[in-house]
Design a protein around this motif. Structure first.
Motif, mmCIF file in Angstrom:
data_model
loop_
_atom_site.group_PDB
_atom_site.id
_atom_site.type_symbol
_atom_site.label_atom_id
_atom_site.label_comp_id
_atom_site.label_asym_id
_atom_site.label_seq_id
_atom_site.Cartn_x
_atom_site.Cartn_y
_atom_site.Cartn_z
ATOM 1 N N ARG A 100 0.839 -1.215 0.000
ATOM 2 C CA ARG A 100 0.000 0.000 0.000
ATOM 3 C C ARG A 100 0.866 1.255 0.000
ATOM 4 N NH1 ARG A 100 -2.960 -3.134 3.677
ATOM 5 N NH2 ARG A 100 -2.016 -2.052 5.441
ATOM 6 N N ARG A 101 1.948 1.239 0.757
ATOM 7 C CA ARG A 101 2.859 2.395 0.793
ATOM 8 C C ARG A 101 3.526 2.600 -0.560
ATOM 9 N NH1 ARG A 101 6.735 2.005 5.743
ATOM 10 N NH2 ARG A 101 7.417 3.981 4.894
ATOM 11 N N ARG A 102 3.954 1.503 -1.214
ATOM 12 C CA ARG A 102 4.587 1.627 -2.538
ATOM 13 C C ARG A 102 3.622 2.216 -3.552
ATOM 14 N NH1 ARG A 102 7.447 -2.981 -0.919
ATOM 15 N NH2 ARG A 102 5.834 -4.426 -1.542
ATOM 16 N N ARG A 103 2.365 1.740 -3.533
ATOM 17 C CA ARG A 103 1.369 2.275 -4.474
ATOM 18 C C ARG A 103 1.092 3.748 -4.194
ATOM 19 N NH1 ARG A 103 -1.833 -2.862 -3.918
ATOM 20 N NH2 ARG A 103 -2.812 -1.706 -2.259
ATOM 21 N N ALA A 104 0.994 4.111 -2.924
ATOM 22 C CA ALA A 104 0.739 5.514 -2.570
ATOM 23 C C ALA A 104 1.912 6.391 -3.008
ATOM 24 C CB ALA A 104 0.501 5.650 -1.068
ATOM 25 N N ALA A 105 3.125 5.901 -2.830
ATOM 26 C CA ALA A 105 4.306 6.673 -3.237
ATOM 27 C C ALA A 105 4.354 6.843 -4.751
ATOM 28 C CB ALA A 105 5.577 5.986 -2.736
ATOM 29 N N ALA A 106 3.934 5.827 -5.482
ATOM 30 C CA ALA A 106 3.943 5.901 -6.944
ATOM 31 C C ALA A 106 2.927 6.918 -7.454
ATOM 32 C CB ALA A 106 3.661 4.525 -7.550
ATOM 33 N N ARG A 107 1.858 7.152 -6.696
ATOM 34 C CA ARG A 107 0.834 8.118 -7.122
ATOM 35 C C ARG A 107 1.217 9.558 -6.787
ATOM 36 N NH1 ARG A 107 -2.614 4.163 -4.860
ATOM 37 N NH2 ARG A 107 -2.858 5.439 -3.010
ATOM 38 N N ARG A 108 2.141 9.739 -5.844
ATOM 39 C CA ARG A 108 2.545 11.104 -5.461
ATOM 40 C C ARG A 108 3.362 11.728 -6.567
ATOM 41 N NH1 ARG A 108 3.613 9.476 0.530
ATOM 42 N NH2 ARG A 108 4.964 8.053 -0.520
ATOM 43 N N PRO A 109 3.175 13.009 -6.804
ATOM 44 C CA PRO A 109 4.006 13.673 -7.819
ATOM 45 C C PRO A 109 5.452 13.758 -7.334
ATOM 46 C CG PRO A 109 2.588 15.248 -6.699
ATOM 47 C CD PRO A 109 2.199 13.890 -6.207
ATOM 48 N N ALA A 110 6.380 13.759 -8.268
ATOM 49 C CA ALA A 110 7.796 13.869 -7.921
ATOM 50 C C ALA A 110 8.046 15.226 -7.275
ATOM 51 C CB ALA A 110 8.647 13.707 -9.179
ATOM 52 N N PRO A 111 8.899 15.273 -6.254
ATOM 53 C CA PRO A 111 9.183 16.557 -5.606
ATOM 54 C C PRO A 111 9.950 17.477 -6.543
ATOM 55 C CG PRO A 111 10.606 14.841 -4.736
ATOM 56 C CD PRO A 111 9.628 14.173 -5.649
ATOM 57 N N LEU A 112 9.715 18.758 -6.392
ATOM 58 C CA LEU A 112 10.459 19.743 -7.173
ATOM 59 C C LEU A 112 11.847 19.844 -6.578
ATOM 60 C CD1 LEU A 112 7.723 22.486 -7.511
ATOM 61 C CD2 LEU A 112 8.433 20.818 -9.221
ATOM 62 N N ASN A 113 12.844 19.805 -7.403
ATOM 63 C CA ASN A 113 14.224 19.833 -6.942
ATOM 64 C C ASN A 113 14.706 21.275 -6.946
ATOM 65 O OD1 ASN A 113 16.450 18.669 -5.943
ATOM 66 N ND2 ASN A 113 16.984 17.512 -7.782
ATOM 67 N N ARG A 114 14.589 21.954 -5.830
ATOM 68 C CA ARG A 114 14.969 23.368 -5.762
ATOM 69 C C ARG A 114 16.068 23.566 -4.721
ATOM 70 N NH1 ARG A 114 9.875 26.989 -7.258
ATOM 71 N NH2 ARG A 114 8.971 25.522 -8.689
ATOM 72 N N GLY A 115 17.129 22.815 -4.850
ATOM 73 C CA GLY A 115 18.251 22.918 -3.914
ATOM 74 C C GLY A 115 19.192 24.039 -4.284
ATOM 75 N N ARG A 116 20.219 24.242 -3.446
ATOM 76 C CA ARG A 116 21.196 25.306 -3.678
ATOM 77 C C ARG A 116 22.026 25.064 -4.931
ATOM 78 N NH1 ARG A 116 25.016 25.670 1.057
ATOM 79 N NH2 ARG A 116 24.605 23.449 1.218
ATOM 80 N N ASN A 117 22.207 23.802 -5.307
ATOM 81 C CA ASN A 117 23.067 23.486 -6.443
ATOM 82 C C ASN A 117 22.370 23.587 -7.783
ATOM 83 O OD1 ASN A 117 25.104 22.972 -4.618
ATOM 84 N ND2 ASN A 117 24.542 20.812 -4.425
ATOM 85 N N GLU A 118 21.113 23.959 -7.771
ATOM 86 C CA GLU A 118 20.365 24.044 -9.027
ATOM 87 C C GLU A 118 20.791 25.299 -9.793
ATOM 88 O OE1 GLU A 118 15.787 24.581 -10.117
ATOM 89 O OE2 GLU A 118 16.245 23.030 -8.649
ATOM 90 N N ARG A 119 20.953 25.190 -11.094
ATOM 91 C CA ARG A 119 21.380 26.340 -11.916
ATOM 92 C C ARG A 119 20.286 26.813 -12.792
ATOM 93 N NH1 ARG A 119 27.563 25.795 -12.696
ATOM 94 N NH2 ARG A 119 27.941 24.313 -11.086
#
Length: 107
Positions: free
Chosen positions: A88-107
């Motif tokens: 159930r956790r794997r299925r729920a994780a698969a339905r979540r949108p990917a997090p936006l990658n807004r770290g300090r190293n982003e250009r």
């Protein structure tokens, strides 16, 4: 309650029949699962197996004609529950949108 109203939820309608001799195991599992330990996981709590010491405490309180079989059955039920929970956790994780990658190293 739902059955009295004539409406049976799909989960209840599809539930398997429990053999009468397994009722004590199912009742013990339901009680023991409430005290299941939980460990910190990656962003959420992760349920752990029911400790053998908890099963032994249940046997000390209530007894069983075949403690070895009882332990095997409770542990099998617990493993099935943990596997279903992980799925159930794997299925729920698969339905979540990917997090936006807004770290300090982003250009």
């Amino acid at each position: 309650m739902a059955e009295a109203a004539g409406e049976v939820p799909a989960a209840l309608a599809a539930r398997p029949d429990l053999f009468e001799d397994l009722r004590p195991v199912a009742e013990a599992f339901a009680l023991l699962a409430r005290g299941r330990p939980v460990a910190a996981g990656f962003g959420e709590a992760a349920p752990q197996p029911i400790p053998l010491s908890d099963i032994k405490a249940w046997l000390d309180l209530f007894g069983d004609p075949d403690p070895e079989a009882f332990v095997l059955l409770v542990r099998a039920a617990d493993r099935a529950w943990l596997d279903a929970h992980a799925e159930r956790r794997r299925r729920a994780a698969a339905r979540r949108p990917a997090p936006l990658n807004r770290g300090r190293n982003e250009r």
